[in-house]
Design a protein around this motif. Structure first.
Motif, PDB file in Angstrom:
ATOM      1  N   PRO A  27      39.929 -32.992  20.905  1.00 26.75           N
ATOM      2  CA  PRO A  27      38.627 -32.474  21.348  1.00 26.75           C
ATOM      3  C   PRO A  27      37.875 -31.591  20.367  1.00 26.75           C
ATOM      4  CG  PRO A  27      40.380 -31.191  22.344  1.00 26.75           C
ATOM      5  CD  PRO A  27      41.051 -32.294  21.568  1.00 26.75           C
ATOM      6  N   PHE A  28      38.329 -31.438  19.114  1.00 31.14           N
ATOM      7  CA  PHE A  28      37.576 -30.599  18.174  1.00 31.14           C
ATOM      8  C   PHE A  28      37.762 -31.107  16.754  1.00 31.14           C
ATOM      9  CE2 PHE A  28      41.731 -28.673  18.879  1.00 31.14           C
ATOM     10  CZ  PHE A  28      42.195 -28.410  17.607  1.00 31.14           C
ATOM     11  N   LEU A  29      36.739 -30.925  15.925  1.00 33.21           N
ATOM     12  CA  LEU A  29      36.820 -31.259  14.503  1.00 33.21           C
ATOM     13  C   LEU A  29      37.639 -30.210  13.765  1.00 33.21           C
ATOM     14  CD1 LEU A  29      33.124 -32.316  13.740  1.00 33.21           C
ATOM     15  CD2 LEU A  29      35.066 -33.794  14.326  1.00 33.21           C
ATOM     16  N   ILE A  30      38.382 -30.651  12.752  1.00 38.91           N
ATOM     17  CA  ILE A  30      39.217 -29.750  11.953  1.00 38.91           C
ATOM     18  C   ILE A  30      38.681 -29.731  10.526  1.00 38.91           C
ATOM     19  CG2 ILE A  30      41.535 -29.264  11.101  1.00 38.91           C
ATOM     20  CD1 ILE A  30      42.650 -30.839  13.478  1.00 38.91           C
ATOM     21  N   HIS A  32      50.939 -23.646   7.692  1.00 44.26           N
ATOM     22  CA  HIS A  32      50.869 -23.811   9.150  1.00 44.26           C
ATOM     23  C   HIS A  32      49.426 -23.583   9.596  1.00 44.26           C
ATOM     24  CE1 HIS A  32      55.174 -24.199   9.723  1.00 44.26           C
ATOM     25  NE2 HIS A  32      55.361 -23.174   8.897  1.00 44.26           N
ATOM     26  N   PRO A  33      48.981 -24.248  10.689  1.00 46.44           N
ATOM     27  CA  PRO A  33      49.829 -24.935  11.669  1.00 46.44           C
ATOM     28  C   PRO A  33      50.176 -26.381  11.320  1.00 46.44           C
ATOM     29  CG  PRO A  33      47.563 -25.027  12.405  1.00 46.44           C
ATOM     30  CD  PRO A  33      47.561 -24.193  11.135  1.00 46.44           C
ATOM     31  N   GLU A  77      44.492 -24.637  18.189  1.00 46.47           N
ATOM     32  CA  GLU A  77      43.075 -24.657  17.828  1.00 46.47           C
ATOM     33  C   GLU A  77      42.653 -23.373  17.110  1.00 46.47           C
ATOM     34  OE1 GLU A  77      38.695 -25.726  19.763  1.00 46.47           O
ATOM     35  OE2 GLU A  77      40.498 -25.741  21.029  1.00 46.47           O
ATOM     36  N   ASN A  78      43.147 -22.232  17.557  1.00 47.24           N
ATOM     37  CA  ASN A  78      42.771 -20.952  16.929  1.00 47.24           C
ATOM     38  C   ASN A  78      43.219 -20.850  15.478  1.00 47.24           C
ATOM     39  OD1 ASN A  78      41.701 -20.070  19.345  1.00 47.24           O
ATOM     40  ND2 ASN A  78      43.547 -18.971  19.967  1.00 47.24           N
ATOM     41  N   ASP A  79      44.241 -21.610  15.102  1.00 48.21           N
ATOM     42  CA  ASP A  79      44.850 -21.458  13.779  1.00 48.21           C
ATOM     43  C   ASP A  79      44.198 -22.316  12.695  1.00 48.21           C
ATOM     44  OD1 ASP A  79      46.785 -19.734  14.903  1.00 48.21           O
ATOM     45  OD2 ASP A  79      47.968 -21.468  15.568  1.00 48.21           O
ATOM     46  N   PHE A  80      43.276 -23.205  13.069  1.00 51.13           N
ATOM     47  CA  PHE A  80      42.626 -24.056  12.078  1.00 51.13           C
ATOM     48  C   PHE A  80      41.388 -23.362  11.509  1.00 51.13           C
ATOM     49  CE2 PHE A  80      44.948 -27.351  14.523  1.00 51.13           C
ATOM     50  CZ  PHE A  80      45.605 -27.976  13.466  1.00 51.13           C
ATOM     51  N   ASP A  81      41.625 -22.188  10.929  1.00 50.90           N
ATOM     52  CA  ASP A  81      40.524 -21.382  10.401  1.00 50.90           C
ATOM     53  C   ASP A  81      41.086 -20.422   9.363  1.00 50.90           C
ATOM     54  OD1 ASP A  81      37.965 -20.528  10.068  1.00 50.90           O
ATOM     55  OD2 ASP A  81      37.712 -19.713  12.090  1.00 50.90           O
ATOM     56  N   VAL A 113      52.438 -34.565  20.979  1.00 51.89           N
ATOM     57  CA  VAL A 113      51.806 -34.155  19.719  1.00 51.89           C
ATOM     58  C   VAL A 113      50.380 -33.659  19.978  1.00 51.89           C
ATOM     59  CG1 VAL A 113      51.066 -34.916  17.435  1.00 51.89           C
ATOM     60  CG2 VAL A 113      53.252 -35.688  18.354  1.00 51.89           C
ATOM     61  N   ALA A 114      49.637 -34.346  20.828  1.00 51.31           N
ATOM     62  CA  ALA A 114      48.268 -33.927  21.125  1.00 51.31           C
ATOM     63  C   ALA A 114      48.243 -32.526  21.733  1.00 51.31           C
ATOM     64  CB  ALA A 114      47.610 -34.935  22.065  1.00 51.31           C
ATOM     65  N   ARG A 115      49.154 -32.239  22.649  1.00 50.77           N
ATOM     66  CA  ARG A 115      49.217 -30.888  23.251  1.00 50.77           C
ATOM     67  C   ARG A 115      49.512 -29.836  22.188  1.00 50.77           C
ATOM     68  NH1 ARG A 115      51.807 -33.512  27.574  1.00 50.77           N
ATOM     69  NH2 ARG A 115      53.856 -33.067  26.669  1.00 50.77           N
ATOM     70  N   LEU A 116      50.399 -30.161  21.267  1.00 49.95           N
ATOM     71  CA  LEU A 116      50.767 -29.221  20.213  1.00 49.95           C
ATOM     72  C   LEU A 116      49.550 -28.892  19.346  1.00 49.95           C
ATOM     73  CD1 LEU A 116      53.059 -27.714  18.704  1.00 49.95           C
ATOM     74  CD2 LEU A 116      53.446 -29.818  17.413  1.00 49.95           C
TER      75      LEU A 116
END
Length: 511
Positions: free
Chosen positions: A200-203, A213-214, A276-280, A268-271
């Motif tokens: 549900p979000f772009l990385i 990580h992540p 989401e907070n860590d992709f920044d 994997v999708a749940r993980l």
């Protein structure tokens, strides 16, 4: 003998980039090997870090006969021209159709190709292949980690298998993995169940690096989930610069039963969603980054390396913006080097002037990026090169490089690598070929986002990311999206995309 038709067609499309990919770009290859057809494919695809090369090695070990069609790639850019796509696909699909009595097909594709006339270049290619081979023949595909995987790609392939490293040091390994999976399909003569999840979000690409990580932990967990019941499982973080509904991260699994595939894909999708907070992370302006690098360099024993991430030619940039060069000169940086600025005119002028001459140039800045312009200054020509060398580092993996007429220029104590062809600066040899020893510099500015880390982390004191003007914004929310799928968040924890007008449907015209 088992007969496998093979081919490769690789392009990562940034629909916001300034320059399209023509047929000639695929003939040359950019950072990829030059185009090869027929038997030449098997000569080129040897001992290099490319998916098809890994597959060829594994197929020969299996004793399979390969029927090569075509292999080509071009540097990431804006759309592939209709002319290029149709000419290349005609040869590839025609070669498969002409082969007859095949047992399977393997293709090495990118997964994020958008053309002038098609949103989903790979989905259309796989549909055309399926049309000529029928529904039963196994069709296995290796993909880039940045693939924007679509339902059509999943539908037409028996398996899609993506890289697991960024920097992509496992491209050949992924080809070998595809061969292992194809061997399983041929041995069991059974198709596997498929599960596909779009996230549900772009990385942003700077935070997709698998050294950190992540993402590092996600791939470790993914590998641990593969077993006899789920022979292959992939996570593609996607290429977040393609304005069409299929853009974004995805997970795809292949299981003995539908429940096996669904359970693995969902886990994997749940993980991923849970991280989401860590992709920044921290991104500097050019002046902030240069000043911080200069301060760190006063007590460093190795170079401080800055990623000029927004002008990464591996993400659609033209590798010619001047924001970071200006910041180095403006802040009086010493023992600094920038690579590679693509500017055939300036390279030609340097060769005409000769080593030791001073030459006044309007360097770079020719791709029309807002906030950028040619850098009009006088430089010293320090070294010239014909641009031919081998890149032995982990990313290019011994590939023959051809950067065209090239030069090392100096302004103050800042050196600049100037080339006549584009390729992402992901190998130390891309400084050395013009006489700059990267390990002896205080600051290196690499036109790359992540791939450079494979060869440069061992010589780096510290890595920084800077956002100078370029075609690939580090912040995916800064792009002028119009056609994403409704509801996807345009950055981690960002706003959801809401189309102002109805998106056009994906074309499947054959031209």
């Amino acid at each position: 003998m088992t007969r496998i038709a093979v081919g490769g067609f690789l392009h990562e499309t940034n629909t916001f980039a300034p320059t399209k990919a023509t047929y000639d770009d695929f003939v040359h290859g950019g950072g990829w090997p030059a185009m090869a057809q027929g038997a030449d494919v098997l000569k080129v695809m040897r001992n290099i870090n490319v998916g098809l090369a890994g597959f060829v090695e594994a197929a020969e070990a299996q004793g399979w006969e390969m029927v090569p069609t075509l292999s080509c790639g071009a540097s990431p850019s804006a759309h592939v021209t209709k002319d290029a796509y149709e000419r290349i696909v005609k040869v590839m699909v025609g070669g498969i159709a002409a082969a007859r009595q095949l047992d399977a097909v393997y293709l090495d594709l990118h997964g994020a190709m958008v053309t002038e006339h098609l949103d989903d270049g790979e989905g259309e290619l796989l549909a055309r292949v399926r049309e000529v081979i029928g529904k039963e023949l196994p069709l296995v595909v290796s993909l880039d980690l940045h693939a924007n995987v679509t339902p059509e790609m999943v539908e037409h392939a028996d398996a899609l298998i993506a890289y697991r490293t960024y920097p992509h040091v496992d491209m050949a390994d992924t080809g070998r993995a595809a061969a292992r999976h194809l061997a399983l399909l041929l041995r069991t003569e059974q198709k596997l169940a498929k599960a596909f999840r779009q996230l549900p979000f772009l990385i942003p690409i700077s935070w997709q690096c698998t050294n950190d990580h992540p993402t590092k932990g996600i791939y470790q967990k993914l590998a641990a989930l593969e077993d006899e019941m789920v022979p292959t499982l992939s996570f593609a973080p996607g290429f977040p610069a393609a304005d069409f509904p299929g853009c974004g991260p995805s997970v795809f699994a292949y299981g003995r039963t539908q429940a096996d595939a669904d359970t693995a894909a969902d886990e994997v999708a749940r993980l991923i969603v849970g991280h989401e907070n860590d992709f920044d992370g921290r991104i500097f302006t050019p002046d902030e980054g240069v000043r911080h690098a200069m301060e760190l360099a006063t007590r460093a024993s190795k170079p401080i390396i800055i990623a000029d991430t927004q002008d990464n030619p591996g993400a659609g940039g033209d590798s010619d913006t001047t924001g970071m060069l200006r910041a180095l000169v403006r802040n009086n940086a010493s023992r600094a080097a920038v690579g590679v600025i693509y500017d055939p005119q300036s390279a030609k002028a340097a060769h005409a002037a000769g080593v030791g001459a001073t030459v006044t140039l309007a360097l770079g800045g020719k791709s029309g990026i807002p906030g950028d312009a040619p850098y009009k200054e006088t430089f010293v020509v320090e070294k010239l090169s014909d641009g031919k060398f081998i890149a032995p580092g982990p990313y290019y993996g011994g590939r023959d490089m051809d950067m065209g007429l090239s030069a090392a220029l100096r302004i103050g104590d800042v050196r600049v690598v100037v080339s006549s062809h584009k390729a992402q600066l992901a190998d130390q040899s891309m400084y050395r070929y013009v006489g700059i020893e990267p390990s002896e510099q205080s600051i290196l500015v690499n036109k790359s986002s992540v791939h450079f880390r494979a060869d440069f982390e061992p010589i780096a004191e510290k890595l920084l990311i800077c956002a100078a003007p370029g075609a690939m914004p580090a912040d995916t929310a800064a792009l002028p999206w119009t056609r994403l799928r409704p509801g996807i968040r345009i950055k981690p924890n960002g706003p959801a995309f809401a189309p102002e007008t109805k998106s056009r449907t994906t074309s499947s015209a054959t031209g």
